[in-house]
Design a protein around this motif. Structure first.
Motif, PDB file in Angstrom:
ATOM      1  N   THR A  80     -13.684  40.216  74.706  1.00 51.35           N
ATOM      2  CA  THR A  80     -12.909  39.373  75.635  1.00 51.35           C
ATOM      3  C   THR A  80     -11.962  38.387  75.203  1.00 51.35           C
ATOM      4  O   THR A  80     -11.451  38.639  74.007  1.00 51.35           O
ATOM      5  CB  THR A  80     -13.788  38.893  76.894  1.00 51.35           C
ATOM      6  OG1 THR A  80     -14.414  38.027  76.594  1.00 51.35           O
ATOM      7  CG2 THR A  80     -14.354  40.033  77.842  1.00 51.35           C
ATOM      8  N   ALA A  81     -12.087  37.224  75.669  1.00 48.36           N
ATOM      9  CA  ALA A  81     -11.137  36.040  75.355  1.00 48.36           C
ATOM     10  C   ALA A  81     -11.392  35.604  73.583  1.00 48.36           C
ATOM     11  O   ALA A  81     -10.517  35.427  73.233  1.00 48.36           O
ATOM     12  CB  ALA A  81     -11.483  34.737  76.203  1.00 48.36           C
ATOM     13  N   PRO A 106      -6.186  37.326  83.554  1.00 50.80           N
ATOM     14  CA  PRO A 106      -7.334  36.384  83.594  1.00 50.80           C
ATOM     15  C   PRO A 106      -7.919  36.124  82.030  1.00 50.80           C
ATOM     16  O   PRO A 106      -8.091  34.959  81.808  1.00 50.80           O
ATOM     17  CB  PRO A 106      -8.200  36.697  84.590  1.00 50.80           C
ATOM     18  CG  PRO A 106      -7.668  37.676  85.425  1.00 50.80           C
ATOM     19  CD  PRO A 106      -6.601  38.469  84.711  1.00 50.80           C
ATOM     20  N   VAL A 107      -8.445  37.044  81.586  1.00 49.36           N
ATOM     21  CA  VAL A 107      -8.952  37.084  79.997  1.00 49.36           C
ATOM     22  C   VAL A 107      -7.754  36.325  79.234  1.00 49.36           C
ATOM     23  O   VAL A 107      -8.138  35.548  78.373  1.00 49.36           O
ATOM     24  CB  VAL A 107      -9.275  38.337  79.597  1.00 49.36           C
ATOM     25  CG1 VAL A 107      -9.660  38.431  78.088  1.00 49.36           C
ATOM     26  CG2 VAL A 107     -10.407  38.877  80.486  1.00 49.36           C
ATOM     27  N   ARG A 159      -5.222  34.561  79.843  1.00 48.43           N
ATOM     28  CA  ARG A 159      -5.147  33.015  80.307  1.00 48.43           C
ATOM     29  C   ARG A 159      -6.283  32.214  79.667  1.00 48.43           C
ATOM     30  O   ARG A 159      -5.932  31.082  79.363  1.00 48.43           O
ATOM     31  CB  ARG A 159      -5.142  32.947  81.857  1.00 48.43           C
ATOM     32  CG  ARG A 159      -3.786  33.406  82.511  1.00 48.43           C
ATOM     33  CD  ARG A 159      -3.755  33.071  84.025  1.00 48.43           C
ATOM     34  NE  ARG A 159      -2.802  34.090  84.391  1.00 48.43           N
ATOM     35  CZ  ARG A 159      -3.085  34.981  85.412  1.00 48.43           C
ATOM     36  NH1 ARG A 159      -4.047  35.165  85.946  1.00 48.43           N
ATOM     37  NH2 ARG A 159      -2.044  35.843  85.844  1.00 48.43           N
ATOM     38  N   ASP A 160      -7.348  32.769  79.961  1.00 45.45           N
ATOM     39  CA  ASP A 160      -8.494  32.052  79.050  1.00 45.45           C
ATOM     40  C   ASP A 160      -8.433  31.702  77.745  1.00 45.45           C
ATOM     41  O   ASP A 160      -8.592  30.779  77.252  1.00 45.45           O
ATOM     42  CB  ASP A 160      -9.827  32.770  79.236  1.00 45.45           C
ATOM     43  CG  ASP A 160     -10.445  32.802  80.981  1.00 45.45           C
ATOM     44  OD1 ASP A 160      -9.913  31.864  81.626  1.00 45.45           O
ATOM     45  OD2 ASP A 160     -11.531  33.475  81.363  1.00 45.45           O
ATOM     46  N   LYS A 206      -5.706  29.202  77.053  1.00 52.41           N
ATOM     47  CA  LYS A 206      -6.175  27.909  77.150  1.00 52.41           C
ATOM     48  C   LYS A 206      -7.218  27.283  76.181  1.00 52.41           C
ATOM     49  O   LYS A 206      -6.875  26.272  75.765  1.00 52.41           O
ATOM     50  CB  LYS A 206      -7.029  27.890  78.571  1.00 52.41           C
ATOM     51  CG  LYS A 206      -7.640  26.632  78.890  1.00 52.41           C
ATOM     52  CD  LYS A 206      -6.541  25.427  79.452  1.00 52.41           C
ATOM     53  CE  LYS A 206      -7.213  24.178  79.810  1.00 52.41           C
ATOM     54  NZ  LYS A 206      -6.577  23.076  79.102  1.00 52.41           N
ATOM     55  N   ILE A 207      -7.732  28.215  75.569  1.00 56.70           N
ATOM     56  CA  ILE A 207      -8.767  28.007  74.409  1.00 56.70           C
ATOM     57  C   ILE A 207      -7.732  27.528  73.434  1.00 56.70           C
ATOM     58  O   ILE A 207      -7.917  26.472  72.401  1.00 56.70           O
ATOM     59  CB  ILE A 207      -9.402  28.972  73.857  1.00 56.70           C
ATOM     60  CG1 ILE A 207     -10.738  29.125  75.167  1.00 56.70           C
ATOM     61  CG2 ILE A 207     -10.062  28.706  72.547  1.00 56.70           C
ATOM     62  CD1 ILE A 207     -11.448  30.432  74.864  1.00 56.70           C
TER      63      ILE A 207
END
Length: 75
Positions: free
Chosen positions: A10-11, A48-49, A51-52, A55-56
């Motif tokens: 994921t992210a 959404p992944v 976007r996460d 953000k990181i």
């Protein structure tokens, strides 16, 4: 340039891939990332992944998000 990401990572995998492109100089300061929808598709992750992950990267000061525009590399 971008490679599909294993969904189990994921992210974190997205962060690692974009961070690596920045460190290698493939993405340079001021470069714009592809549109969110396009980048998520290229990386084979959900928005959404993505976007996460963005953000990181922004928290780490590696990218800078701009209102009304796409994030850009900040190296």
């Amino acid at each position: 340039m971008f490679q599909p990401v294993d969904h189990q990572k994921t992210a974190a995998a997205v962060v690692e891939q974009i961070e690596d492109l920045i460190l290698k100089g493939v993405l340079q300061s001021g470069d714009k990332l592809p549109a969110e929808r396009d980048l998520a598709e290229q990386l084979a992750v959900s928005r959404p992944v993505l976007r996460d992950a963005l953000k990181i990267l922004e928290d780490r000061k590696l990218i800078e998000a701009r209102r009304g525009g796409e994030p850009s590399s900040r190296t």
